[in-house]
Design a protein around this motif. Structure first.
Motif, PDB file in Angstrom:
ATOM      1  N   TYR A  32      44.827  41.072  37.811  1.00 30.08           N
ATOM      2  CA  TYR A  32      43.756  41.725  37.069  1.00 30.08           C
ATOM      3  C   TYR A  32      42.427  41.167  37.575  1.00 30.08           C
ATOM      4  O   TYR A  32      42.194  39.955  37.566  1.00 30.08           O
ATOM      5  CB  TYR A  32      43.911  41.474  35.568  1.00 30.08           C
ATOM      6  CG  TYR A  32      45.007  42.302  34.949  1.00 30.08           C
ATOM      7  CD1 TYR A  32      44.821  43.664  34.693  1.00 30.08           C
ATOM      8  CD2 TYR A  32      46.238  41.742  34.638  1.00 30.08           C
ATOM      9  CE1 TYR A  32      45.824  44.428  34.134  1.00 30.08           C
ATOM     10  CE2 TYR A  32      47.256  42.506  34.071  1.00 30.08           C
ATOM     11  CZ  TYR A  32      47.037  43.844  33.827  1.00 30.08           C
ATOM     12  OH  TYR A  32      48.041  44.613  33.277  1.00 30.08           O
ATOM     13  N   GLU A  63      40.443  47.717  37.068  1.00 28.29           N
ATOM     14  CA  GLU A  63      40.944  46.515  36.398  1.00 28.29           C
ATOM     15  C   GLU A  63      41.815  45.643  37.300  1.00 28.29           C
ATOM     16  O   GLU A  63      42.237  44.570  36.883  1.00 28.29           O
ATOM     17  CB  GLU A  63      41.722  46.894  35.149  1.00 28.29           C
ATOM     18  CG  GLU A  63      43.013  47.637  35.416  1.00 28.29           C
ATOM     19  CD  GLU A  63      43.789  47.922  34.137  1.00 28.29           C
ATOM     20  OE1 GLU A  63      43.270  47.668  33.039  1.00 28.29           O
ATOM     21  OE2 GLU A  63      44.943  48.404  34.237  1.00 28.29           O
ATOM     22  N   VAL A 128      40.882  42.420  29.829  1.00 29.01           N
ATOM     23  CA  VAL A 128      42.212  42.126  30.354  1.00 29.01           C
ATOM     24  C   VAL A 128      42.280  40.769  31.048  1.00 29.01           C
ATOM     25  O   VAL A 128      43.373  40.248  31.294  1.00 29.01           O
ATOM     26  CB  VAL A 128      42.682  43.217  31.342  1.00 29.01           C
ATOM     27  CG1 VAL A 128      42.869  44.543  30.634  1.00 29.01           C
ATOM     28  CG2 VAL A 128      41.723  43.350  32.524  1.00 29.01           C
ATOM     29  N   THR A 129      41.140  40.191  31.376  1.00 32.39           N
ATOM     30  CA  THR A 129      41.154  38.890  32.056  1.00 32.39           C
ATOM     31  C   THR A 129      41.267  37.715  31.078  1.00 32.39           C
ATOM     32  O   THR A 129      41.483  36.578  31.500  1.00 32.39           O
ATOM     33  CB  THR A 129      39.892  38.709  32.924  1.00 32.39           C
ATOM     34  OG1 THR A 129      38.730  38.665  32.086  1.00 32.39           O
ATOM     35  CG2 THR A 129      39.760  39.846  33.924  1.00 32.39           C
ATOM     36  N   LYS A 207      48.579  41.921  30.379  1.00 32.79           N
ATOM     37  CA  LYS A 207      47.696  42.810  29.635  1.00 32.79           C
ATOM     38  C   LYS A 207      47.968  42.719  28.137  1.00 32.79           C
ATOM     39  O   LYS A 207      47.043  42.663  27.325  1.00 32.79           O
ATOM     40  CB  LYS A 207      47.846  44.261  30.110  1.00 32.79           C
ATOM     41  CG  LYS A 207      47.005  45.248  29.307  1.00 32.79           C
ATOM     42  CD  LYS A 207      46.986  46.637  29.909  1.00 32.79           C
ATOM     43  CE  LYS A 207      45.973  46.743  31.028  1.00 32.79           C
ATOM     44  NZ  LYS A 207      45.723  48.158  31.428  1.00 32.79           N
TER      45      LYS A 207
END
Length: 347
Positions: A32, A63, A128-129, A207
């Protein structure tokens, strides 16, 4: 732009791969990362990966990147050097297949998509990170043994049907996007528990861990490298194997055996079996579990209807295929029931 896509007939490519004696390695990776121009990055990847003989399926999006590929064994170091040319992919963990005959992919396909893993959510719904804590096989086993831990399978029903971890929650879903709200509601009163997630190679857990952290879950963990890396560490470090059965994989192999247990059943006769196939009727093509005996009886089809259909003349099939409803017309993936012969593959 034509040179940046495969133009060779699919069946010819499959035939060439099956007849080739070249040793190939199957592997996967994901990362990601905020990619500003996915289309440009996609084209760059195609050029550099084609030069080192990469085959497989790769998705890139704003992403990040998700790849399931195979490479020539003799060019393993060259591939790694190629990957290291991309700053955010340097020293990336590569998940090599457990059971591998090198016949997993027959062409290189790279697509720029909206997301590398569809979740049905707006881009700004969560970051998402900002992921959970990665754990190795030993730590996973330790956490899984605690009464304060919920072990959660982030895969789909047809994957967990053939293999899963002991005492894991296995949601009855067909897509990742379905699972997020269902699991959130299911675990609403367990936000203070350890949430220990796993999937095939780690991308779905990564995720999901960020999603559940954004929803107030306090202790979120994910199995680093997924089931693939877990199996390798269990073997190399002589650890207890808590995974039962087979690991479903998304390539021509359709599965890797992690333990000798067969926990699934043939969708047609109900005998023990964990071999996934696609219905031989291309107008149906449903994914289901079929034993050798039923494979012979139904000629690789999911039903008598499909078996009868593939034995028609080609002109008859072409005239009828859009007018007949097959199992695959309604259902993408099969489910076990006691007798499927002419019934939908659902519970």
């Amino acid at each position: 732009m034509k040179s940046l896509h495969n133009r060779v007939n699919k069946e010819l490519l499959k035939k060439q791969l099956q007849e080739s004696n070249e040793e190939r390695l199957t592997l996967s990776f994901y990362h990601y990362y905020h990619i500003a121009n996915p289309n440009f990055f996609r084209n760059h990847l195609f050029v550099i990966f084609q030069k080192v003989g990469v085959l497989g399926r790769i998705y890139v999006a704003k992403e990040g990147i998700n790849a399931q590929i195979s490479i020539p064994a003799a060019r393993k170091d060259e591939f790694k050097e190629t990957l290291d040319q991309i700053i955010f992919l340097r020293n990336l963990r590569l998940n090599y297949a457990i059971e591998d005959d090198g016949k997993s992919f027959f062409k290189l396909t790279i697509k720029a998509k909206n997301k590398i893993l569809a979740d049905g959510l707006a881009d700004d719904a969560f970051d998402v990170t900002k992921k959970g804590v990665h754990v190795d096989a030993a730590k996973f086993n330790e956490l899984a043994s605690s009464d304060k831990t919920v072990v959660l399978d982030m895969r789909n029903h047809y994957e967990s049907e053939v293999g899963h971890f002991e005492n894991a929650i296995t949601p009855d879903v067909e897509t990742f996007r379905e699972s997020l709200p269902i699991i959130e509601e299911m675990l609403e009163d367990k936000k203070d528990h350890n949430l220990l997630m796993y999937c095939t190679g780690g991308i779905r857990c990564e995720k999901a861990s960020a999603y559940y952290k954004s929803k107030g879950f306090e202790n979120v963990f994910q199995l680093e490298g997924g089931i693939i890396e877990y199996a390798r560490q269990v073997k190399n470090k002589n650890l207890e194997n808590k995974f039962i059965g087979k690991n479903f994989v998304f390539d021509e192999r359709m599965g890797e055996r992690i333990s000798e247990d067969v926990i699934a059943k043939c969708h047609q006769c109900g005998n023990d079996c964990d071999v996934h196939v696609n219905c031989a009727n291309d107008a149906c093509h449903i994914l289901f579990i079929q034993c050798d005996e039923c494979g012979k009886r139904y000629e690789g089809c999911c039903s008598i209807k499909c078996k009868d259909f593939i034995n028609l003349q080609e002109d008859e099939r072409n005239a009828l295929k859009t007018t007949i409803k097959f199992n695959g017309t309604k259902f993408g993936k099969g489910r076990f029931q006691s007798d499927l012969k002419d019934e939908p593959l659902e519970i």
